[in-house]
Design a protein around this motif. Structure first.
Motif, short mmCIF file in Angstrom:
data_model
loop_
_atom_site.label_atom_id
_atom_site.label_comp_id
_atom_site.label_asym_id
_atom_site.label_seq_id
_atom_site.Cartn_x
_atom_site.Cartn_y
_atom_site.Cartn_z
N ALA A 1 18.84 3.40 30.43
CA ALA A 1 20.30 3.53 30.32
C ALA A 1 20.67 4.34 29.08
O ALA A 1 21.62 5.13 29.11
N SER A 2 19.89 4.20 28.03
CA SER A 2 20.15 4.95 26.80
C SER A 2 19.93 6.44 27.00
O SER A 2 20.66 7.25 26.43
N ARG A 3 18.97 6.79 27.82
CA ARG A 3 18.72 8.20 28.13
C ARG A 3 19.77 8.75 29.10
O ARG A 3 20.09 9.92 29.09
N GLY A 4 20.32 7.87 29.95
CA GLY A 4 21.26 8.28 30.98
C GLY A 4 22.65 8.61 30.47
O GLY A 4 23.40 9.32 31.12
N GLY A 5 23.00 8.07 29.32
CA GLY A 5 24.30 8.37 28.74
C GLY A 5 25.29 7.23 28.82
O GLY A 5 25.10 6.24 29.53
N THR B 1 24.62 -1.04 31.03
CA THR B 1 25.47 0.11 30.82
C THR B 1 25.67 0.31 29.32
O THR B 1 26.07 -0.63 28.62
N VAL B 2 25.38 1.50 28.84
CA VAL B 2 25.66 1.82 27.44
C VAL B 2 27.16 2.06 27.32
O VAL B 2 27.74 2.85 28.07
N ILE B 3 27.79 1.35 26.39
CA ILE B 3 29.24 1.45 26.20
C ILE B 3 29.58 2.57 25.23
O ILE B 3 30.50 3.34 25.46
N ARG B 4 28.87 2.61 24.12
CA ARG B 4 29.08 3.68 23.13
C ARG B 4 27.88 3.77 22.21
O ARG B 4 27.13 2.82 22.05
N GLN B 5 27.71 4.94 21.60
CA GLN B 5 26.63 5.18 20.65
C GLN B 5 27.22 5.74 19.37
O GLN B 5 28.26 6.40 19.39
N GLY B 6 26.55 5.48 18.27
CA GLY B 6 27.00 6.01 16.99
C GLY B 6 26.04 5.62 15.88
O GLY B 6 25.02 4.97 16.13
N TYR B 7 26.39 6.03 14.69
CA TYR B 7 25.55 5.75 13.52
C TYR B 7 26.20 4.70 12.64
O TYR B 7 27.43 4.68 12.48
N THR B 8 25.36 3.85 12.06
CA THR B 8 25.85 2.87 11.10
C THR B 8 26.09 3.59 9.77
O THR B 8 25.72 4.75 9.60
N GLU C 1 26.24 0.09 21.67
CA GLU C 1 26.66 -1.14 22.31
C GLU C 1 26.30 -1.01 23.78
O GLU C 1 26.41 0.08 24.35
N PHE C 2 25.88 -2.12 24.38
CA PHE C 2 25.55 -2.11 25.80
C PHE C 2 26.14 -3.32 26.47
O PHE C 2 26.43 -4.33 25.84
N HIS C 3 26.35 -3.20 27.77
CA HIS C 3 26.83 -4.30 28.61
C HIS C 3 25.71 -4.65 29.57
O HIS C 3 25.25 -3.80 30.33
N LEU C 4 25.26 -5.89 29.53
CA LEU C 4 24.20 -6.37 30.40
C LEU C 4 24.79 -7.36 31.39
O LEU C 4 25.51 -8.27 31.00
N VAL C 5 24.48 -7.17 32.66
CA VAL C 5 24.86 -8.10 33.71
C VAL C 5 23.59 -8.59 34.37
O VAL C 5 22.68 -7.80 34.65
N ALA C 6 23.52 -9.90 34.60
CA ALA C 6 22.37 -10.50 35.29
C ALA C 6 22.90 -11.47 36.34
O ALA C 6 23.83 -12.22 36.08
N SER C 7 22.32 -11.41 37.53
CA SER C 7 22.74 -12.28 38.63
C SER C 7 21.53 -12.90 39.30
O SER C 7 20.46 -12.31 39.35
#
Length: 126
Positions: A53-57, A76-83, A91-97
């Motif tokens: 997901a990180s490679r996918g954007g 799903t990656v929500i946003r990327q940035g530098y500290t 930040e990522f959103h993980l869903v598990a079912s």
């Protein structure tokens, strides 16, 4: 018109059945929904999915599935940035079912030694 009124009356009465009859009436509290718990094989697959997901954007969900446990979901990656100290994080959103039970998490992962590592691991809530 009569069918509509009959249906409305039935629905109204059905809604009343769940309400307490008055003071001192018993209140039924539904049992809490079970959570989706992850085992090591789930975490391994989710970790691989996080890397993909990180490679996918940003904003592109990547599906995962673990036939051994019957669980599936998406990352799903929500946003990327530098500290402030220059560390690349996202930040990522993980869903598990599993079946009809669904849990989710918004987490943070940072790039360490060429790999995205989630801070705090994967901790799902409903």
């Amino acid at each position: 018109m009569k069918k509509f009124l009959l249906a409305a009356a039935v629905l109204a009465l059905a809604g009343c059945a769940d309400k307490p009859a008055g003071p001192g009436a018993a209140v039924v509290i539904p049992e809490a929904a079970p959570l989706v718990t992850l085992d090591d094989s789930d975490r391994t697959i989710i970790d691989q999915t996080l890397q993909a997901a990180s490679r996918g954007g940003v904003g592109k969900p990547v599906q995962w599935s673990n036939p051994a446990t019957g669980k599936n979901g998406a990352v799903t990656v929500i946003r990327q940035g530098y500290t402030r100290d220059g560390k690349l994080c996202q930040e990522f959103h993980l869903v598990a079912s599993k079946g009809v039970v669904r849990a989710q998490q918004v987490g943070k992962a940072c790039r360490e030694s060429g790999k995205w590592s989630p801070e705090g691991g994967y901790t799902l809530g409903s």
